[in-house]
Design an enzyme around this catalytic site. Structure first.
Site, PDB file in Angstrom:
ATOM      1  N   TRP A 171       0.839  -1.203   0.000  1.00 29.95           N
ATOM      2  CA  TRP A 171       0.000   0.000   0.000  1.00 29.95           C
ATOM      3  C   TRP A 171       0.874   1.254   0.000  1.00 29.95           C
ATOM      4  O   TRP A 171       0.540   2.268  -0.604  1.00 29.95           O
ATOM      5  CB  TRP A 171      -0.910  -0.017   1.242  1.00 29.95           C
ATOM      6  CG  TRP A 171      -1.752   1.231   1.368  1.00 29.95           C
ATOM      7  CD1 TRP A 171      -2.959   1.454   0.788  1.00 29.95           C
ATOM      8  CD2 TRP A 171      -1.446   2.408   2.112  1.00 29.95           C
ATOM      9  NE1 TRP A 171      -3.426   2.695   1.127  1.00 29.95           N
ATOM     10  CE2 TRP A 171      -2.510   3.299   1.936  1.00 29.95           C
ATOM     11  CE3 TRP A 171      -0.373   2.798   2.907  1.00 29.95           C
ATOM     12  CZ2 TRP A 171      -2.539   4.554   2.529  1.00 29.95           C
ATOM     13  CZ3 TRP A 171      -0.387   4.049   3.505  1.00 29.95           C
ATOM     14  CH2 TRP A 171      -1.469   4.913   3.311  1.00 29.95           C
ATOM     15  N   HIS A 172       2.026   1.145   0.688  1.00 30.33           N
ATOM     16  CA  HIS A 172       2.893   2.318   0.769  1.00 30.33           C
ATOM     17  C   HIS A 172       3.578   2.622  -0.546  1.00 30.33           C
ATOM     18  O   HIS A 172       3.967   3.761  -0.795  1.00 30.33           O
ATOM     19  CB  HIS A 172       3.949   2.120   1.857  1.00 30.33           C
ATOM     20  CG  HIS A 172       3.397   2.275   3.236  1.00 30.33           C
ATOM     21  ND1 HIS A 172       2.799   1.237   3.910  1.00 30.33           N
ATOM     22  CD2 HIS A 172       3.333   3.346   4.057  1.00 30.33           C
ATOM     23  CE1 HIS A 172       2.402   1.676   5.097  1.00 30.33           C
ATOM     24  NE2 HIS A 172       2.705   2.947   5.209  1.00 30.33           N
ATOM     25  N   GLY A 173       3.768   1.625  -1.391  1.00 31.95           N
ATOM     26  CA  GLY A 173       4.412   1.901  -2.656  1.00 31.95           C
ATOM     27  C   GLY A 173       4.675   0.622  -3.421  1.00 31.95           C
ATOM     28  O   GLY A 173       4.755  -0.463  -2.844  1.00 31.95           O
ATOM     29  N   PHE A 185       2.797   8.144  -1.094  1.00 36.74           N
ATOM     30  CA  PHE A 185       2.017   6.914  -0.899  1.00 36.74           C
ATOM     31  C   PHE A 185       0.555   7.128  -1.260  1.00 36.74           C
ATOM     32  O   PHE A 185      -0.238   6.281  -1.111  1.00 36.74           O
ATOM     33  CB  PHE A 185       2.138   6.427   0.550  1.00 36.74           C
ATOM     34  CG  PHE A 185       3.573   6.331   0.996  1.00 36.74           C
ATOM     35  CD1 PHE A 185       4.516   5.751   0.172  1.00 36.74           C
ATOM     36  CD2 PHE A 185       3.963   6.844   2.205  1.00 36.74           C
ATOM     37  CE1 PHE A 185       5.837   5.682   0.552  1.00 36.74           C
ATOM     38  CE2 PHE A 185       5.286   6.766   2.605  1.00 36.74           C
ATOM     39  CZ  PHE A 185       6.219   6.185   1.778  1.00 36.74           C
TER      40      PHE A 185
END
Lengths: 500, 334
Positions: free
Chosen positions: A321-323, A500
């Site tokens: 989800w962060h990247g 993000f």
């Protein structure tokens, strides 16, 4: 438009506040309309074309919600909606990563996809997925398009959270006039000042000990042990002060309009276990992952082995989800592993049988181990390449890799104003900065505690000492924080979580 | 709509004056904002004082070009962007029979004579036997131009904190921000001995503008151009910068001040406002040259340099560089 920009502070915010105040005199709904319009303008100011993406996302999810009023269609429409959101998120965020991975595995050269990531897409997509899932589970469908739009687009949380829940936002928009607007605004101003100070004065000044060192190892260089520890510790603190500062600013800004956002950070580095860390770090993301991923996967209801698998899947997806990158996947995997070990230990070890002295010593050891584990994981989170992460870990372990070791030009940048101090002195100053920032993160109460912040329908946060009140002393402290932050704002470093 | 704003402000003010919890919170907000303003002003004055104290007259943009002097050139092109982007020092060296490095271009964006003078004083040996050619532009003398991008920083540094604040606050605060930042950068360049230790810039200091700006961005006329805005030649800029040109004369073998041309699409005869201001500024420089003993080359047009050779209203593009350089060298030799 960054919160820490002159355009935001001296043009957008005052204009929006005045327009909101004027509209609220007319009606609560007029105030909501003004806020929704201002939020769309705020987003469009970044790149007008992507405002269409946001509007399309809001329109589609709102319409799907209306369709789900029919109980017969609820499940199928909801499932379709969740899939649609995930496809859109994957397209914008993961196309390049997937093509790159397929190219690597298959050995074929696939076209490189350069898709600009719309700001905040992970946040506004997840919030709407939560809404659709809740409607599938029987929650009330929102029929007011303006309130729904504001729930998704409210500018304080739109770009980088906190991830808000429809049930804690939309009811606030529908309240009649509050009789305590000035009280909330005073607290909001003070919280905003604290957040701005954390971001601009602490995080942005720590960045100089982080960025050049990680850039060097990512480019194939190595790093000495002293620089490796300084860069990693400085990043550990930078990301905390940057992100929690942003969240504080968001909470403070929302309070200026009488809206309560959820708390996102509760002194995470004071946690004595990884389980506790995730109850304190990015609280709203943890809440989302728990309610909409971990529990639907079965949570801890299907046996211990299944629990560990669910934890790992949840954290891997949390990392992604962060990247879109292997580093984020490894970071998530490490935390999944940490959580598994933590649960295993808790299941097998009964603390109640320990003596008080052992419990105390064990607490300190647990805290140190937790912090060390978190710090090591941050290396993967920050490095752009696996080789860079490896070089940094080698440096942390006392080994210097094959590439040229990082050498600093010895330039200190205070609020981005450069001074030549030499490498040795710069290292010393860096250590001093890390010690001071660590003391703030580890010894002081967090912003929510200091300001006695109260989430929607919750009781106020408690603090053992130091409590904000609208007094002369706090006016001076707040003014000092605001004034010093204004000088740092010419740095124009972006918030870390914007990516993000 | 016009009545909404005053009534809203009145309502906000009323809430501040109200007694009770709401009034107290309102007063706290007002007090905090007032104290913030006061603290910020005091700190800003302090920061300007620090910048004044640490600054040196050679800005970083000039310092990074000074390593070019290591080839001991005896033809040095200096000044503002119209030298930086228009004078090919390598071609000039060839045209004048000098070896490579015998002519260099140390001009930089918004470069000012005060900075060139400071560089001359710092490295006097390298300038003493050189013919120094300095270009100037109207914004260097026109006190009405106060924007952050082009206000001469060495002039700002001579004003003192009080005059800086009264001259530029609140609307031109960006100029003071740039002054503070560039003061620290100039000090850093000096502490790093950039002039002696840095590597030499490529192309003997020439920078190239490859493309021309779109038609919509060309100013309609020059009489209303920002560089001639609020026309005033009696301020500190004129005083300090003309004095700097005069002070250079005994420190170099020969000094020539160049007033480069504007793009040919602008006709002096058809623009009385421009012609009047431009004549005043040319006369100012010419008069200083007569008094102090430096030559002035006022180039109103260059044969062969047409509109297609210009990147914008002031600067030639890559195609115009050799044409301008050949003409300038020919004029200097005559």
């Amino acid at each position: 438009m960054l919160f820490s920009s002159y355009t935001f502070l001296f043009q957008f915010l005052p204009a929006t506040l005045l327009a909101f105040a004027a509209a609220r005199r007319h009606s609560a709904r007029a105030g909501v309309l003004v806020l929704a319009a201002a939020s769309l303008f705020f987003y469009g100011a970044w790149r007008p074309a992507y405002l269409l993406v946001l509007i399309a996302s809001v329109a589609a999810n709102f319409s799907l919600g209306l369709l789900m009023e029919d109980p017969l269609k609820r499940r199928i429409v909801g499932t379709f909606g969740v899939a649609l959101n995930l496809v859109a998120l994957c397209y914008f965020k993961y196309t390049g990563f997937i093509l790159d991975a397929v190219s690597t595995v298959s050995g074929t050269s696939l076209p490189f996809a350069e898709i600009v990531l719309p700001l905040g897409i992970s946040f506004f997509t997840f919030q709407q997925i939560a809404y659709l899932v809740d409607v599938m589970r029987g929650a009330k469908v929102e029929r007011d398009v303006v309130s729904y739009t504001l729930f998704v687009c409210f500018f304080p949380h739109l770009i980088a959270g906190p991830l808000v829940h429809h049930a804690e936002m939309i009811p606030q928009f529908k309240r009649s006039r509050t009789g305590r607007s000035a009280v909330l605004a005073a607290r909001g101003l003070a919280i905003f000042a604290a957040g701005l100070f954390k971001k601009v004065v602490i995080a942005d000044n720590l960045a100089q000990f982080v960025s050049p060192v990680f850039a060097h190892v990512d480019a194939g260089g190595s790093v000495t042990t002293s620089w490796a520890w300084l860069a990693t510790l400085a990043y550990t603190l930078q990301i905390y002060f940057d992100f929690s500062g942003y969240s504080d600013m968001a909470i403070g800004l929302a309070l200026l309009f009488g809206i309560r956002l959820p708390v996102n950070f509760r002194s995470p580095y004071q946690a004595a276990s990884i389980i506790e860390f995730w109850r304190r770090w990015h609280v709203t993301l943890s809440r989302f992952l728990r309610d909409y991923l971990y529990i639907p996967l079965g949570g801890n209801r299907l046996g211990k082995q299944r629990r560990y698998a669910n934890l790992m899947v949840t954290m891997l997806l949390g990392g992604l989800w962060h990247g879109a990158g292997w580093n984020f996947l490894i970071w998530g995997g490490l935390h999944g592993l940490y959580l598994g070990v933590n649960h295993l230990w808790s299941d097998r070890h009964d603390h109640k049988k320990d003596s008080a002295a052992l419990r105390s010593a064990g607490g300190v050891l647990s805290w140190a181990l937790t912090l060390l584990a978190v710090i090591i994981a941050w290396v993967f989170f920050r490095a752009r390449t696996l080789a860079g992460a490896g070089a940094m870990l080698a440096g942390l372990s006392g080994f210097t890799g094959a590439g040229a070791a990082y050498e600093s030009p010895g330039i200190l940048r205070m609020m981005d104003l450069p001074m030549l101090v030499g490498e040795t002195r710069l290292l010393q100053i860096g250590v001093g900065a890390v010690v001071i920032a660590s003391a703030v993160a580890l010894l002081l109460p967090n912003v929510a505690q200091i300001f006695g912040y109260r989430e929607y329908r919750r009781s106020p946060e408690q603090s053992a000492f130091v409590r904000w009140q609208p007094s002369a002393a706090w006016a001076i402290v707040t003014a000092l924080a605001l004034a010093s932050s204004l000088f740092g704002m010419w740095q124009r470093l972006e918030f870390l979580y914007f990516q993000f | 709509m016009a009545s909404v704003l005053p009534s809203t402000l009145a309502s906000v003010l009323a809430s501040v004056l109200r007694s009770g919890v709401q009034g107290r919170a309102g007063r706290w907000i007002a007090c905090t904002l007032v104290i913030t303003g006061a603290v910020w002003l005091a700190a800003f004055a302090g920061l300007l004082g620090v910048a004044d104290h640490i600054r040196v007259d050679v800005p970083q943009a000039l310092a990074i070009k000074l390593p070019l002097l290591q080839s001991r050139p005896d033809l040095i092109f200096a000044g503002e962007s119209r030298t930086e982007y228009q004078v090919d020092a390598e071609l000039a060296a060839r045209l004048t029979g000098r070896p490579a490095g015998g002519a260099v271009n140390i001009a930089y964006d918004a470069g000012e004579p005060l900075a060139v003078l400071a560089a001359i004083r710092r490295q006097s040996e390298l300038f003493r036997k050189a013919h120094v050619v300095v270009s100037v532009a109207p914004f260097i003398f026109n006190e009405g131009v106060r924007s952050a991008a082009v206000y001469p920083l060495d002039v700002a540094g001579r004003l003192g904190v009080v005059e800086q604040m009264t001259s530029f606050l609140p609307l031109r605060i960006g100029t003071l921000f740039r002054f503070i930042r560039e003061s620290f950068n100039a000090r850093l360049a000096s502490d790093q001995h950039m002039a002696e230790r840095a590597s030499r810039p490529p192309a003997y200091g020439l920078s190239v503008l490859q493309t021309s700006q779109p038609e919509a961005r060309w100013p309609r006329d020059l009489g209303t151009h920002p560089h001639y805005g609020d026309w005033n030649l009696s301020g500190p800029k004129t005083r300090f910068e003309t004095a700097a040109l005069c002070d250079m004369v005994p420190l170099v073998r020969q000094l020539t001040v160049v007033i480069p041309p504007w793009a040919p699409r602008y006709a002096r005869d058809a623009d009385a406002a421009w012609r009047e201001k431009d004549d005043q500024y040319s006369a100012l420089v010419t008069d200083a040259g007569r008094r102090c003993g430096f030559g002035v080359l006022n180039i109103e047009a260059v044969p062969g340099l047409d509109q297609s050779n210009y990147a914008d209203e002031m600067h030639v593009n890559a195609s115009g560089i050799p044409i301008y350089t050949r003409y300038l060298v020919a004029q200097l030799r005559s």
